[in-house]
Design a protein around this motif. Structure first.
Motif, mmCIF file in Angstrom:
data_model
loop_
_atom_site.group_PDB
_atom_site.id
_atom_site.type_symbol
_atom_site.label_atom_id
_atom_site.label_comp_id
_atom_site.label_asym_id
_atom_site.label_seq_id
_atom_site.Cartn_x
_atom_site.Cartn_y
_atom_site.Cartn_z
ATOM 1 N N UNK A 129 -28.105 -25.507 -41.654
ATOM 2 C CA UNK A 129 -28.132 -26.918 -41.260
ATOM 3 C C UNK A 129 -28.222 -27.004 -39.733
ATOM 4 N N UNK A 130 -29.313 -27.588 -39.224
ATOM 5 C CA UNK A 130 -29.477 -27.732 -37.771
ATOM 6 C C UNK A 130 -28.776 -29.002 -37.310
ATOM 7 N N UNK A 131 -28.058 -28.912 -36.185
ATOM 8 C CA UNK A 131 -27.333 -30.086 -35.672
ATOM 9 C C UNK A 131 -26.946 -29.949 -34.209
ATOM 10 N N UNK A 158 -34.506 -33.027 -35.559
ATOM 11 C CA UNK A 158 -35.249 -33.552 -36.712
ATOM 12 C C UNK A 158 -36.483 -32.726 -37.090
ATOM 13 N N UNK A 159 -36.978 -31.881 -36.155
ATOM 14 C CA UNK A 159 -38.158 -31.089 -36.534
ATOM 15 C C UNK A 159 -37.792 -29.682 -37.030
ATOM 16 N N UNK A 160 -36.503 -29.336 -36.995
ATOM 17 C CA UNK A 160 -36.070 -27.989 -37.390
ATOM 18 C C UNK A 160 -36.516 -27.583 -38.802
ATOM 19 N N UNK A 161 -36.414 -28.462 -39.813
ATOM 20 C CA UNK A 161 -36.836 -28.043 -41.158
ATOM 21 C C UNK A 161 -38.332 -27.708 -41.245
ATOM 22 N N UNK A 162 -39.176 -28.514 -40.595
ATOM 23 C CA UNK A 162 -40.626 -28.246 -40.628
ATOM 24 C C UNK A 162 -40.963 -26.955 -39.894
ATOM 25 N N UNK A 163 -40.153 -26.620 -38.874
ATOM 26 C CA UNK A 163 -40.382 -25.386 -38.116
ATOM 27 C C UNK A 163 -39.811 -24.173 -38.838
ATOM 28 N N UNK A 164 -39.094 -24.426 -39.928
ATOM 29 C CA UNK A 164 -38.495 -23.315 -40.671
ATOM 30 C C UNK A 164 -37.216 -22.791 -40.040
ATOM 31 N N UNK A 169 -30.825 -30.968 -41.883
ATOM 32 C CA UNK A 169 -30.314 -31.318 -40.555
ATOM 33 C C UNK A 169 -29.086 -32.216 -40.715
ATOM 34 N N UNK A 170 -28.313 -32.296 -39.635
ATOM 35 C CA UNK A 170 -27.207 -33.251 -39.573
ATOM 36 C C UNK A 170 -27.364 -33.930 -38.225
ATOM 37 N N UNK A 171 -27.764 -35.209 -38.251
ATOM 38 C CA UNK A 171 -28.063 -35.898 -36.991
ATOM 39 C C UNK A 171 -27.659 -37.368 -37.082
ATOM 40 N N UNK A 172 -27.723 -38.029 -35.932
ATOM 41 C CA UNK A 172 -27.393 -39.453 -35.886
ATOM 42 C C UNK A 172 -28.496 -40.260 -36.546
ATOM 43 N N UNK A 173 -28.090 -41.256 -37.311
ATOM 44 C CA UNK A 173 -29.041 -42.183 -37.913
ATOM 45 C C UNK A 173 -28.598 -43.585 -37.525
ATOM 46 N N UNK A 174 -29.528 -44.325 -36.941
ATOM 47 C CA UNK A 174 -29.203 -45.712 -36.601
ATOM 48 C C UNK A 174 -30.067 -46.618 -37.459
ATOM 49 N N UNK A 175 -31.330 -46.803 -37.095
ATOM 50 C CA UNK A 175 -32.221 -47.601 -37.943
ATOM 51 C C UNK A 175 -32.801 -46.765 -39.086
ATOM 52 N N UNK A 176 -32.836 -45.457 -38.924
ATOM 53 C CA UNK A 176 -33.427 -44.575 -39.932
ATOM 54 C C UNK A 176 -34.890 -44.257 -39.650
ATOM 55 N N UNK A 178 -36.256 -42.514 -37.182
ATOM 56 C CA UNK A 178 -36.507 -41.120 -36.800
ATOM 57 C C UNK A 178 -36.601 -40.233 -38.042
ATOM 58 N N UNK A 179 -35.689 -40.446 -38.997
ATOM 59 C CA UNK A 179 -35.743 -39.671 -40.249
ATOM 60 C C UNK A 179 -37.074 -39.924 -40.958
ATOM 61 N N UNK A 180 -37.422 -41.201 -41.096
ATOM 62 C CA UNK A 180 -38.650 -41.562 -41.812
ATOM 63 C C UNK A 180 -39.868 -40.929 -41.147
ATOM 64 N N UNK A 181 -39.901 -40.996 -39.809
ATOM 65 C CA UNK A 181 -41.052 -40.458 -39.076
ATOM 66 C C UNK A 181 -41.186 -38.949 -39.255
ATOM 67 N N UNK A 182 -40.076 -38.296 -39.585
ATOM 68 C CA UNK A 182 -40.115 -36.843 -39.744
ATOM 69 C C UNK A 182 -40.040 -36.410 -41.202
ATOM 70 N N UNK A 183 -40.275 -37.334 -42.107
ATOM 71 C CA UNK A 183 -40.316 -37.003 -43.530
ATOM 72 C C UNK A 183 -38.987 -36.491 -44.057
ATOM 73 N N UNK A 184 -37.876 -37.090 -43.563
ATOM 74 C CA UNK A 184 -36.548 -36.645 -43.989
ATOM 75 C C UNK A 184 -35.825 -37.748 -44.757
ATOM 76 N N UNK A 185 -34.917 -37.337 -45.620
ATOM 77 C CA UNK A 185 -34.185 -38.255 -46.494
ATOM 78 C C UNK A 185 -32.685 -38.012 -46.322
ATOM 79 N N UNK A 186 -31.937 -39.120 -46.105
ATOM 80 C CA UNK A 186 -30.494 -39.009 -45.879
ATOM 81 C C UNK A 186 -29.789 -38.721 -47.200
#
Ligand code: PRP
Ligand code: ZN
Length: 301
Positions: A129-131, A158-164, A169-176, A178-186
């Protein structure tokens, strides 16, 4: 440091980001007028002995911890992370959280790639888990008895999973966004956060203790009026118990006689919460008329 400088209070806020505008607004509403220095790093207070330092939010807890600044406005996400980090490194008395503020709402969350499956906290065992929040995440995992690999990273988590580099990841989510833009799901919420005011662990020098106290009272006052409303209405005396119950966050309304009638009275009250149209409609249905809702500008408890 000159004697004059030593008497001035320094408050650290985020230079540019989610908390900047609200932090400056709060300080302005405490009565400060300031001019911005050439380097854009310091705002000099013109009418109060208070200067603002504009820095990276990640640096604020340390600046306050080390007594470089007397106060700081920062997210509880960083407050918690740095508190745990300082405790682990045995760095003296920790800074103190004075009050929470009503902005900067966000959460620290675990997210997976949209297409990945997630089967609850147990499925995190042995995963990477990247954080940027290794201490808060580490505690959350430990509380659940889960051994996962925490990959500490200072930015671009947020790009750690795509980079392998990591599976989640464990990161801050405000509007969501950034997650959406990086194809991630909370998938898990680790910590709820909002902005808060912190202060130095060192006692404030007597020359500025008085101003420090006044500033904290003003900040508290600004927080109290945020969302508060002053409401005025006319109502039948007999409906007062019901109407008082409908007023959100109200304590003791003022009841005043109305000229020419004994049966109807005027009611004035401060509501400590926002007053919505639905509330006004219920008040009207209970017999109220001439309902006025006014903003509250300042309040001193
Ligand atoms: C956080 C986090 C994301 C973004 C999420 O950064 O690292 O990048 O905010 O917000 P969103 O859900 O509205 O897209 P932060 O505010 O801590 O800024 P920093 O990383 O530049 O310090
Ligand atoms: Zn940051």
């Amino acid at each position: 440091m000159s004697a004059v400088q030593a008497q001035r209070i320094k408050i650290a806020i985020q230079k540019s980001g989610r908390l900047t505008d609200n932090s400056l607004d709060l300080i302005t509403r405490c009565g400060l007028r300031y001019s911005r220095g050439k380097d854009q790093l310091i705002c000099f207070g013109e009418n109060l002995p208070l200067d603002i330092l504009l820095v990276r939010d990640d640096d604020i807890p340390s600046l306050v911890q080390d007594d470089v600044c007397d106060l700081g406005i920062v997210g509880q996400n960083l407050i918690e992370e740095k508190r745990l980090a300082f405790a682990a490194s045995g760095r003296g008395t920790p800074f103190e959280q004075v009050m929470t503020l009503d902005f900067g709402l966000c959460r620290l969350a675990i997210a997976v790639l949209e297409e990945a499956t997630y089967a609850g906290p147990e499925s995190l065992r042995g995963r990477r888990i990247a954080t940027s929040y290794p201490f808060v995440l580490g505690r959350w995992l430990a509380e659940r008895g889960i051994a996962a690999e925490v990959v500490a990273q200072s930015g671009a988590v947020e790009i750690a999973p795509r980079l392998g580099r990591a599976d989640l990841i464990c990161d801050l989510v405000s509007t969501g966004s950034t997650l959406a833009a990086n194809g991630l799901r909370e998938v898990e919420r680790v910590l709820e956060s909002r902005a808060a005011l912190i202060r130095t662990p060192v006692p404030v020098a007597s020359e500025k203790a008085d101003w420090m106290e006044r500033l904290l009272v003003r900040m508290d006052g600004v927080q109290r009026v945020n969302g508060s409303k002053y409401i005025m209405l006319h109502a039948p005396r007999s409906a007062l118990p019901q109407i008082t119950k409908l007023l959100p966050g109200n304590e003791h309304p003022t009841i005043l006689p109305l000229d020419g009638t004994d049966e109807r009275v005027a009611l004035h009250a401060v509501c400590r919460e926002n007053v919505f149209w639905e509330t006004l409609e219920s008040l009207k249905a209970a017999g109220a008329s001439a309902i006025l809702v006014l903003p509250v500008e300042k309040m001193l408890a």
